[in-house]
Design an enzyme around this catalytic site. Structure first.
Site, short mmCIF file in Angstrom:
data_model
loop_
_atom_site.label_atom_id
_atom_site.label_comp_id
_atom_site.label_asym_id
_atom_site.label_seq_id
_atom_site.Cartn_x
_atom_site.Cartn_y
_atom_site.Cartn_z
N TRP A 1 -35.84 -6.96 12.25
CA TRP A 1 -35.91 -6.59 13.73
C TRP A 1 -36.69 -7.78 14.61
CZ3 TRP A 1 -37.36 -0.87 13.22
CH2 TRP A 1 -36.21 -0.07 12.77
N ARG B 1 -18.74 3.93 9.91
CA ARG B 1 -19.09 2.43 10.47
C ARG B 1 -19.72 1.67 9.20
NH1 ARG B 1 -22.99 2.50 14.82
NH2 ARG B 1 -21.89 0.70 15.90
N LYS C 1 -18.32 -4.09 12.95
CA LYS C 1 -18.44 -4.97 14.10
C LYS C 1 -17.95 -6.46 13.95
CE LYS C 1 -22.70 -2.62 15.69
NZ LYS C 1 -23.97 -2.78 16.25
N GLU D 1 -14.81 -3.32 15.72
CA GLU D 1 -15.56 -2.77 16.58
C GLU D 1 -16.00 -4.09 17.57
OE1 GLU D 1 -18.54 0.02 15.51
OE2 GLU D 1 -19.81 -0.16 17.32
N ARG E 1 -27.66 1.42 25.66
CA ARG E 1 -27.09 0.21 25.87
C ARG E 1 -26.14 0.19 27.17
NH1 ARG E 1 -31.32 -1.45 23.71
NH2 ARG E 1 -31.20 -1.09 21.60
N ASP F 1 -24.87 -8.51 15.05
CA ASP F 1 -24.84 -7.47 16.11
C ASP F 1 -24.30 -7.89 17.29
OD1 ASP F 1 -25.31 -5.13 17.32
OD2 ASP F 1 -27.47 -4.96 16.74
N GLU G 1 -30.22 2.26 10.59
CA GLU G 1 -31.27 2.71 11.75
C GLU G 1 -31.96 3.67 11.70
OE1 GLU G 1 -29.05 0.67 15.13
OE2 GLU G 1 -29.73 -0.98 14.54
N GLU H 1 -24.83 -5.79 25.89
CA GLU H 1 -26.23 -5.31 25.55
C GLU H 1 -26.96 -6.91 25.24
OE1 GLU H 1 -26.61 -3.33 21.96
OE2 GLU H 1 -28.55 -3.54 21.69
N ARG I 1 -29.78 -9.84 6.30
CA ARG I 1 -29.43 -8.81 6.57
C ARG I 1 -27.69 -8.97 7.13
NH1 ARG I 1 -30.75 -6.21 12.61
NH2 ARG I 1 -28.61 -5.81 13.43
N HIS J 1 -29.84 -13.49 17.94
CA HIS J 1 -30.71 -12.34 18.00
C HIS J 1 -32.32 -12.84 18.27
CE1 HIS J 1 -31.38 -8.11 17.66
NE2 HIS J 1 -30.44 -7.82 16.66
C1 BDP Z 1 -27.35 -2.11 18.29
C2 BDP Z 1 -27.83 -1.51 19.38
C3 BDP Z 1 -28.18 -0.05 19.09
C4 BDP Z 1 -27.03 0.59 18.44
C5 BDP Z 1 -26.88 -0.14 17.15
C6 BDP Z 1 -25.38 0.62 16.58
O1 BDP Z 1 -28.82 -2.02 19.84
O2 BDP Z 1 -28.61 0.62 20.19
O3 BDP Z 1 -27.34 1.80 18.11
O4 BDP Z 1 -26.25 -1.44 17.41
O5 BDP Z 1 -24.21 -0.17 16.60
O6 BDP Z 1 -26.67 -3.28 18.61
O7 BDP Z 1 -25.45 1.62 15.79
#
Ligand code: BDP
Length: 736
Positions: A575, A353, A392, A419, A197, A397, A320, A425, A368, A553
């Site tokens: 996703w 995190r 976050k 965060e 990113r 996201d 992830e 991104e 989610r 998203h």
């Molecule tokens: C998402 C991103 C990914 C990151 C993930 C994260 O697309 O690349 O690894 O967050 O925060 O927004 O771990």
């Protein structure tokens, strides 16, 4: 003949006018030194207002700055160099005070400072600073003081900022202390130098040449961060590589830590949960296995023997595809506490995190949105004191607009840190002018009601709502090796704003923009007010042309570059953009009320109440919480479909307006940055139209309603927009 004369006259008047215009512009641009953006907001050019220059020169006639430590030495050199160039005068340090001297230091370097702080600033905390004018021993003095050496450096930068922004300095009594302790940049930089990113070139860390070669950038990076109060950097990606914990790489990390230390910046690393297996030769990484625990203890001993002020670890676990404690049937608490125990004897912390999601966990009403809260709240109060849960800002996201994450305020017995994502991104990536301070402020100012009214997210993060002893804020960095650091010249403002708000979240987005513009571009009143207006409008613009009214998203998958609301082929439901917008013949939006996933239940009743009813819910968040009909009546009387189209158009209109604003600054901004921003605004305009066209065409297949008048008509078919592919768009580098 008269006709000919008229033509000639018109021609020559026009060409003379054009020539004058061009010459005028050129002359003005010629007077402005070339700028490649490398100097960021630390330009320190000679003060161009003669009266002000004379005033400043009188006010700082001499400098007395004892330097018994590396940090004080850095601070003094910064002061001498920068004042020298601002005032166009050689500055030297002297040992005895004279009239109009600037005295800088701590109580231990000067009795005058000791007296000033104890008598007039008894509440000055930690690394805060004071800038104060006073009479002492019959002399007029300007004093920069702090309890700690790094506080003095912060004070020096704050003083220089006053000059760079043309503020009066005749009579000062300023003090400022950080409201949040750990103010950290998170680099998503891989050891290969790709940046996940990242839209500003390669990673600034040249791992291959470290520790032998020290790039001047590392020092300038440290200066820039110290100038805005950032005191930590996680140099590696959250999708971690265990190699960074091997002796070879730790020597490289040590070299960076040595450079950053005088600037008050600690180095942190991301820890891959499986490191004991990857590089330690163990069969398991189970956090309750004594051999695993010992491995991490030994690793911490090794790290601290090289880097005594190592900050600690940032961990992405069971998210992830990353390994984590759940891989071994353990919990986030088990994982975080294992690291905490290994770090505690050295004073290190763990930033664990909360960005985790796993579709298997809530089969009744999967969403989610709810996962982080569901997974973490049961462990409130059960983490070690040196653990911070890093959350976050929103539940999904880093979208252009999200409600605040329900985790803020939901773990009163656990330090929770913020965060934010500085890198854009989901906000136009490398080429869109989007000033993020309004987004950061919107989140901070939201009331969680967690400890009564006024328990804003800011007060959760700064620890005041629940007396958290450990506080922090992280920003995912937008820095790369582009000459101007962030690719978009305005990306620098987001780095700057992040640092300023981590220090003091009560500052307004406008105030921060104002001082950034003055330092980065110009103190010219027209330039300042025009750029400020553009910046302040830019975040709402991106929301409107990408995801208005609570859409989220719907970016194209993997690279997240451009629109992709139609996508529905990713292996996990969440996703896929269709999972989030849920458009159908009836309407659009994600029902998170009782009739849907009931994610709203994760908020305090007062918050829930604000968003529960689709007729009273803040329309900016409408589709976050409601599936509403295409003909839903909006507050302004329009039906939803029309409002949606109009919002898309208004986003495009704002970008066009920004282009005009920028063009009006011709001659007031140096040519290089002026041209780059102009070209980027053109890209932004095209991409805003692309977003509008693609989304409206796609959603129209459900609404079956006409595009209302005044909204630009798509110039391509939906199939065309669906066919676009960008396999080499930047920022998609994998985690190696
Ligand atoms: C998402 C991103 C990914 C990151 C993930 C994260 O697309 O690349 O690894 O967050 O925060 O927004 O771990």
């Amino acid at each position: 003949m008269p006709a000919m004369w008229n033509i000639m006259r018109t021609f020559s008047v026009r060409s003379v006018f054009r020539t004058l215009l061009v010459t005028g512009v050129l002359l003005t641009s010629l007077r402005l030194p070339a700028e490649d953006g490398y100097r960021l907001w630390l330009r320190y050019d000679r003060i161009d207002d003669p009266a002000l220059l004379a005033q400043y020169r009188n006010a700082v006639a001499c400098i007395v700055f004892p330097t018994p430590s590396p940090t004080l030495l850095v601070a003094r050199n910064e002061l001498l160099d920068d004042l020298g160039s601002l005032l166009s005068k050689k500055m030297t340090n002297r040992t005895s005070l004279a009239d109009n001297c600037l005295l800088a230091g701590t109580p231990s370097t000067s009795p005058i400072i000791a007296k000033l702080l104890s008598s007039q600033y008894p509440d000055l905390a930690g690394d805060g600073y004071v800038i104060h004018t006073q009479q002492s021993e019959g002399k007029h003095l300007l004093v920069i003081a702090a309890h700690s050496d790094i506080g003095v450096l912060y004070g020096v930068f704050a003083f220089l900022r006053l000059l760079q922004t043309h503020q009066p300095i005749g009579s000062l009594s300023l003090s400022s202390s950080p409201l949040i302790q750990r103010r950290i940049l998170d680099h998503w930089d891989n050891l290969t130098r790709t940046v996940e990113r990242g839209y500003a070139g390669a990673s600034i860390w040249n791992w291959h040449l470290l520790p032998g070669y020290i790039d001047q950038r590392y020092i300038d990076y440290a200066r820039a961060n110290a100038s805005i109060g950032i005191n930590g950097t996680v140099v590696t990606n959250v999708n971690a590589n265990s190699l960074v914990l091997t002796p070879l790489y730790l020597q490289k990390v040590r070299a960076l830590a040595d450079i950053f230390r005088p600037y008050g910046i600690r180095v942190y690393l991301t820890a891959k949960f499986s490191a004991p297996v990857d590089i330690g030769g163990l069969k398991t990484a189970d956090p309750l296995d004594p051999a695993v625990q010992q491995w991490w203890k030994d690793k911490c001993n090794e790290i601290y023997s090289l880097i005594p002020d190592f900050g600690g670890f940032l961990v992405k676990a069971n998210s992830e595809g990353q390994p984590g404690p759940q891989t071994y049937g353990r919990t986030h608490m088990d994982g975080a506490n294992m690291f905490a125990d290994a770090l505690a004897p050295h004073g290190g912390i763990v930033m664990w995190r909360a960005f985790v999601y796993d579709a298997g966990r809530d089969s009744a009403a999967p969403d989610r949105f709810k996962q982080a809260y569901t997974e973490f709240t049961p462990f409130d109060g059960k983490f070690r004191p040196n653990v911070l849960i890093q959350v976050k800002n929103g539940p999904i996201d880093f979208q252009p607009r999200e409600p605040f994450s329900p985790l803020f305020g939901a773990m009163p017995k656990t330090p929770v840190m913020m965060e934010f994502q500085i890198t854009q991104e989901y906000l136009g990536q490398g080429t869109h002018l989007v000033y993020e301070a309004p987004l950061f402020k919107e989140v901070f100012d939201a009331d969680t009601y967690a400890n009564g009214k006024g328990s804003t997210v800011a007060r959760i993060i700064d620890g005041s709502a629940f007396h958290a002893p450990l506080t922090g804020m992280a920003g995912v960095s937008n820095i790369g090796n582009e000459r101007n650091w962030t690719n978009h010249p305005f990306g620098q403002a987001n780095w700057y704003a992040f640092g300023k708000l981590a220090w003091d979240h009560t500052l307004s987005a406008r105030q921060i923009a104002d001082e950034w513009i003055r330092q980065t571009f110009s103190n010219d009143a027209t330039a300042v007010s025009t750029i400020e207006k553009m910046m302040m409008a830019s975040r709402e613009a991106v929301v409107n042309y990408m995801t208005p009214l609570g859409l989220h998203h719907i970016m194209s998958s993997s690279g997240h570059y451009g629109p992709g609301p139609w996508l529905n082929n990713a292996p996990r439901a969440d996703w896929n953009p269709v999972y989030y917008h849920r458009a159908d013949a009836y309407g659009i939006g994600f029902d998170r009320t009782l009739t849907g996933s009931n994610a709203l239940a994760q908020y305090q009743p007062q918050v829930r109440q604000q968003w529960l009813d689709s007729n009273t819910c803040d329309e900016n968040l409408l589709l976050w919480f409601h599936h509403i009909s295409w003909s839903h009546k909006m507050k302004d009387g329009q039906i939803f479909w029309d409002e949606l189209c109009n919002r898309y158009q208004s986003g495009v209109d704002t970008v066009k307006w920004m282009q005009r604003q920028w063009q009006s600054l011709t001659g007031l901004i140096d040519k290089e940055r002026f041209t780059q921003v102009s070209m980027f605004l053109d890209i932004q305009e095209k991409e805003a139209e692309w977003w509008r066209n693609a989304c409206i065409l796609y959603f129209q297949t459900f609404s079956r309603m006409p595009i209302p008048p005044g909204v630009g008509k798509p110039d391509q078919t939906l199939e065309y927009y669906k066919s676009l592919r960008f396999p080499y768009a930047p920022g998609t580098g994998t985690s190696l």
